[in-house]
Write a protein that holds these residues in place. Structure first.
Motif, PDB file in Angstrom:
ATOM      1  N   VAL A   1       0.856  -1.183   0.000  1.00 34.44           N
ATOM      2  CA  VAL A   1       0.000   0.000   0.000  1.00 34.44           C
ATOM      3  C   VAL A   1       0.894   1.234   0.000  1.00 34.44           C
ATOM      4  N   ALA A   2       0.639   2.135  -0.926  1.00 35.08           N
ATOM      5  CA  ALA A   2       1.447   3.353  -1.027  1.00 35.08           C
ATOM      6  C   ALA A   2       1.281   4.204   0.231  1.00 35.08           C
ATOM      7  N   ASP A   3       2.388   4.782   0.662  1.00 35.83           N
ATOM      8  CA  ASP A   3       2.379   5.668   1.827  1.00 35.83           C
ATOM      9  C   ASP A   3       2.275   7.113   1.344  1.00 35.83           C
ATOM     10  N   ASP A   4       1.124   7.724   1.583  1.00 35.18           N
ATOM     11  CA  ASP A   4       0.921   9.101   1.151  1.00 35.18           C
ATOM     12  C   ASP A   4       1.188  10.110   2.270  1.00 35.18           C
ATOM     13  N   GLY A   5       1.786   9.615   3.357  1.00 34.39           N
ATOM     14  CA  GLY A   5       2.122  10.489   4.464  1.00 34.39           C
ATOM     15  C   GLY A   5       1.049  10.637   5.513  1.00 34.39           C
ATOM     16  N   ALA A   6      -0.114   9.997   5.304  1.00 32.89           N
ATOM     17  CA  ALA A   6      -1.193  10.087   6.284  1.00 32.89           C
ATOM     18  C   ALA A   6      -0.755   9.472   7.609  1.00 32.89           C
TER      19      ALA A   6
ATOM     20  N   LEU B   1      -2.995  -0.971   5.133  1.00 36.30           N
ATOM     21  CA  LEU B   1      -1.907  -0.282   5.838  1.00 36.30           C
ATOM     22  C   LEU B   1      -0.632  -0.217   5.001  1.00 36.30           C
ATOM     23  N   PRO B   2       0.027   0.959   4.975  1.00 36.55           N
ATOM     24  CA  PRO B   2       1.352   1.028   4.369  1.00 36.55           C
ATOM     25  C   PRO B   2       2.383   0.357   5.283  1.00 36.55           C
ATOM     26  N   GLU B   3       3.570   0.164   4.768  1.00 40.20           N
ATOM     27  CA  GLU B   3       4.602  -0.595   5.482  1.00 40.20           C
ATOM     28  C   GLU B   3       4.901  -0.021   6.861  1.00 40.20           C
ATOM     29  N   LYS B   4       4.867   1.292   7.016  1.00 37.88           N
ATOM     30  CA  LYS B   4       5.247   1.901   8.288  1.00 37.88           C
ATOM     31  C   LYS B   4       4.329   1.509   9.443  1.00 37.88           C
ATOM     32  N   TYR B   5       3.122   1.023   9.130  1.00 34.44           N
ATOM     33  CA  TYR B   5       2.182   0.632  10.180  1.00 34.44           C
ATOM     34  C   TYR B   5       1.958  -0.881  10.262  1.00 34.44           C
TER      35      TYR B   5
END
Length: 204
Positions: free
Chosen positions: A31-36, A95-99
Motif C-alpha cells: 500500500v502506497a504511503d501518502d504520508g497520512a 496499511l502502508p509498510e510503516k504501520y
C-alpha cells in the motif's frame, strides 16, 4: 492500492455474477504511503477515515481453530460436506509498510488453518475474492463488519468451491441507509469518523 470511500460508487462490473477468480491465491500488493498519520484510540487504529481492528491472531490459535473444524469432520463423517471460510479483516489490506507492525499478518494464519484441515473439508478462499476488489466499498469504515458487497464477493468464492453459478449482484433490487456509524465509532467516538459516516446498501 486505494481505499473506497462510502460516498464513492464502484465502477467494477458485477453483472456476470463472478468475482474474476483465479486459480492462483491473491497476494496483496504494498500500500502506497501518502504520508497520512494514524492513531490508536481504545485499541482501534484510526487511519484515513477508517477504524481498523488490530489483528492479534497467532499460530497456536490458528491450529486450535483447525482442530475444532477437523473434529466436526470426524464426528459428522462423509454424510456432511463442511465448507470452511476464514474471513480477512479490513486492516489486512489498507496499511502502508510503516504501520504493518501494529497488527499481525492474517494470510499466514489462514494458510496454516487451511494446510492443517482434514482433506475432506472444502476450503473457501475469501481472502482472494475480497483482495481482488479492494478498490470497491467492501468494509465499513466505522464498523467491524464487511459491507453487503464484501459479503457478495465471499459468496462468489463459496459458489466457486461448491460448483454453482452465483447470482449477479446487479440482479438484486437495492435499498440504502445513509449516515451509519458502527461499533468501531462507538468504541472510539472519533470526530473524523463521525464526519465520514458509512452507508448500508442492502439487497431486497
Amino acid at each position: 492500492q486505494s481505499e473506497a470511500s462510502p460516498s464513492e460508487s464502484s465502477s467494477s462490473d458485477t453483472s456476470s455474477g463472478t468475482s474474476s477468480s483465479s486459480s492462483e491465491p491473491y497476494v496483496a500488493p504494498p500500500v502506497a504511503d501518502d504520508g497520512a498519520v494514524g492513531e490508536t484510540v481504545n485499541s482501534i487504529f484510526v487511519y484515513k477515515g477508517m477504524a481498523l481492528q488490530i489483528f492479534g491472531g497467532n499460530r497456536t490459535e490458528a491450529q486450535r481453530y483447525a482442530n475444532v473444524i477437523n473434529r466436526y469432520q470426524q464426528l459428522l463423517g462423509d454424510k456432511v460436506t463442511i465448507y470452511n471460510m476464514v474471513i480477512p479483516s479490513h486492516i489486512e489490506f489498507v496499511l502502508p509498510e510503516k504501520y504493518k507492525k501494529l497488527t499481525s499478518p492474517e494470510r499466514p494464519n489462514i494458510d496454516l488453518i487451511y494446510s492443517t484441515l482434514d482433506a475432506r473439508v472444502k476450503r473457501v478462499d475469501a481472502y482472494s475474492a475480497i483482495g481482488r476488489h479492494m478498490e470497491e466499498y467492501l468494509y465499513f469504515n466505522t464498523d467491524h463488519h464487511w459491507t453487503g458487497k464484501g459479503a457478495y464477493y465471499a459468496y462468489t468464492a463459496i459458489a466457486e468451491q461448491a460448483g454453482f453459478e452465483p447470482l449477479s449482484y446487479d440482479s438484486y433490487e437495492k435499498g440504502r441507509i445513509d449516515n451509519f456509524l458502527g461499533t468501531l465509532y462507538s468504541k472510539t467516538q472519533d470526530v473524523k469518523l463521525a464526519k465520514n459516516p458509512d452507508y448500508v446498501e442492502y439487497c431486497k
